[in-house]
Design an enzyme around this catalytic site. Structure first.
Site, PDB file in Angstrom:
ATOM      1  N   VAL A   1       4.685  -5.690  -4.594  1.00 12.95           N
ATOM      2  CA  VAL A   1       5.767  -5.632  -3.599  1.00 12.95           C
ATOM      3  C   VAL A   1       5.814  -6.980  -2.870  1.00 12.95           C
ATOM      4  O   VAL A   1       4.781  -7.476  -2.406  1.00 12.95           O
ATOM      5  CB  VAL A   1       5.528  -4.493  -2.588  1.00 12.95           C
TER       6      VAL A   1
ATOM      7  N   HIS B   1       0.839  -1.205   0.000  1.00 15.13           N
ATOM      8  CA  HIS B   1       0.000   0.000   0.000  1.00 15.13           C
ATOM      9  C   HIS B   1       0.875   1.257   0.000  1.00 15.13           C
ATOM     10  O   HIS B   1       0.562   2.248  -0.666  1.00 15.13           O
ATOM     11  CB  HIS B   1      -0.901   0.028   1.244  1.00 15.13           C
TER      12      HIS B   1
HETATM   13  P1  AMP Z   1      -6.321  -4.285  -0.463  1.00 12.49           P
HETATM   14  O1  AMP Z   1      -6.219  -3.424   0.761  1.00 12.49           O
HETATM   15  O2  AMP Z   1      -5.737  -5.656  -0.286  1.00 12.49           O
HETATM   16  O3  AMP Z   1      -7.689  -4.272  -1.069  1.00 12.49           O
HETATM   17  O4  AMP Z   1      -5.379  -3.605  -1.541  1.00 12.49           O
HETATM   18  C1  AMP Z   1      -5.508  -2.248  -1.882  1.00 12.49           C
HETATM   19  C2  AMP Z   1      -4.652  -1.967  -3.084  1.00 12.49           C
HETATM   20  O5  AMP Z   1      -3.290  -2.281  -2.778  1.00 12.49           O
HETATM   21  C3  AMP Z   1      -5.018  -2.821  -4.298  1.00 12.49           C
HETATM   22  O6  AMP Z   1      -4.905  -2.030  -5.469  1.00 12.49           O
HETATM   23  C4  AMP Z   1      -3.987  -3.912  -4.265  1.00 12.49           C
HETATM   24  O7  AMP Z   1      -3.730  -4.479  -5.520  1.00 12.49           O
HETATM   25  C5  AMP Z   1      -2.790  -3.167  -3.748  1.00 12.49           C
HETATM   26  N1  AMP Z   1      -1.845  -4.110  -3.154  1.00 12.49           N
HETATM   27  C6  AMP Z   1      -2.096  -5.046  -2.201  1.00 12.49           C
HETATM   28  N2  AMP Z   1      -0.988  -5.776  -1.951  1.00 12.49           N
HETATM   29  C7  AMP Z   1      -0.023  -5.299  -2.765  1.00 12.49           C
HETATM   30  C8  AMP Z   1       1.346  -5.647  -2.984  1.00 12.49           C
HETATM   31  N3  AMP Z   1       1.940  -6.635  -2.330  1.00 12.49           N
HETATM   32  N4  AMP Z   1       2.035  -4.941  -3.922  1.00 12.49           N
HETATM   33  C9  AMP Z   1       1.440  -3.944  -4.611  1.00 12.49           C
HETATM   34  N5  AMP Z   1       0.164  -3.579  -4.447  1.00 12.49           N
HETATM   35  C10 AMP Z   1      -0.562  -4.243  -3.538  1.00 12.49           C
END
Ligand code: AMP
Length: 286
Positions: free
Chosen positions: A178, A39
């Site tokens: 990441v 994030h």
């Molecule tokens: P989430 O809180 O899991 O719904 O993720 C929110 C945003 O962060 C989404 O666009 C995800 O794709 C991105 N995201 C979650 N994990 C990662 C990661 N490891 N690397 C890059 N972006 C991420």
């Protein structure tokens, strides 16, 4: 500290004041909270490209199935706010369910060939819930740019297509996945894993490296590669079930022969935790 908004009306007024104040550009990072380095990467990208960065923190019930982990999904708003403060986020929008959905939304969004495959096939209604919340948040925040991780590659493609088909005036900016030092893709759900399960979860990343090796040695057959990945992953302890392993092109169309730029996508249950990950073919020198 970023300004915290819990009400739609209040964040809308804030946005209106930004637009009046020299038409500031707005970068938007939608999340479900429990923020990690992934994030943070999205936030940093937004900070580089926009005058103002807004993060939303909302565990959207619409995108969870009845037997899924909505109740146990990790939540810690205080910690998230300090992460946002460290990163220099301007405002956080963290609405309650009543604020977002005073009535159960009846709208259903489908994208043929995109919301019904892979995640969509195993989690019916998931992407409709994602599209509804993303569209609603876009209408509230009216961002110039919105940042989505490649970690959820299918979600990124769904949102890009939603924006394109409906001419939504926002630029979608993809951000690479990441990973931890050992290769595990960061996810809020990793907190569910015991140390032993976390070790087994490395099989996902390692299977991508295995596939890269096979591809480099001349194997370009998607079925054979998928078979090898499945065999490799299922040999690991704590791996309960593989929902899918697929190799598709960049736009998630099926492929007959695997080439650089294609994506390997998978969903695997490690213990009681469902993990997803994906890989761009050609990204590792093995
Ligand atoms: P989430 O809180 O899991 O719904 O993720 C929110 C945003 O962060 C989404 O666009 C995800 O794709 C991105 N995201 C979650 N994990 C990662 C990661 N490891 N690397 C890059 N972006 C991420």
């Amino acid at each position: 500290m970023p300004t915290l908004f819990k009400k739609i009306r209040e964040v809308k007024n804030y946005i209106t004041s930004l637009k009046c104040d020299g038409n500031k550009s707005i970068g938007f990072v939608p999340t479900m909270g429990y923020l990690h380095e992934g994030h943070r990467r999205l936030i940093r990208e937004s900070k580089l490209q926009n005058d103002i960065t807004i993060v939303s923190i909302y565990v959207n019930p619409l995108q969870f199935g009845p037997a899924e982990d909505f109740e146990r999904y990790p939540r810690d708003l205080e910690r998230d706010l300090s992460v946002c403060a460290e990163e220099g986020v301007d405002a956080v929008f963290a609405p309650t369910d009543e604020e977002m959905y005073p009535e159960k939304p009846l709208v259903r969004i489908e994208i043929e060939g995109l919301t019904d495959i892979m995640e969509g096939a195993f989690r019916p209604g998931h992407f409709s819930g994602v599209c509804t919340v993303v569209l609603k948040l876009f209408n509230i925040i009216r961002p110039d740019r919105a940042y989505f991780g490649e970690k959820d590659y299918q979600q990124l493609k769904v949102v890009q297509r939603l924006v394109k088909d409906l001419s939504i005036p926002v630029e979608i900016v993809p951000v690479p996945t990441v990973r931890d030092e050992d290769g595990l893709a960061l996810s809020s759900r990793n907190t569910y894993l015991s140390p032993e399960e976390r070790q087994s979860a490395l099989a996902l990343y390692m299977s991508f490296l295995l596939a890269e090796k096979l591809i480099r040695s001349g194997n370009r057959d998607p079925e054979q590669l998928v078979g090898a990945i499945r065999d490799f992953i299922s040999r690991h302890e704590h791996v309960k079930r593989i929902d899918y392993v697929e190799i598709r092109d960049e736009e998630l169309r099926p492929v007959k022969e695997v080439k650089e730029g294609d994506r390997i996508l998978l969903a695997v249950w490690v213990g009681d935790t469902r993990l997803i990950d994906n890989w761009r073919v050609g990204d590792a020198q093995v």
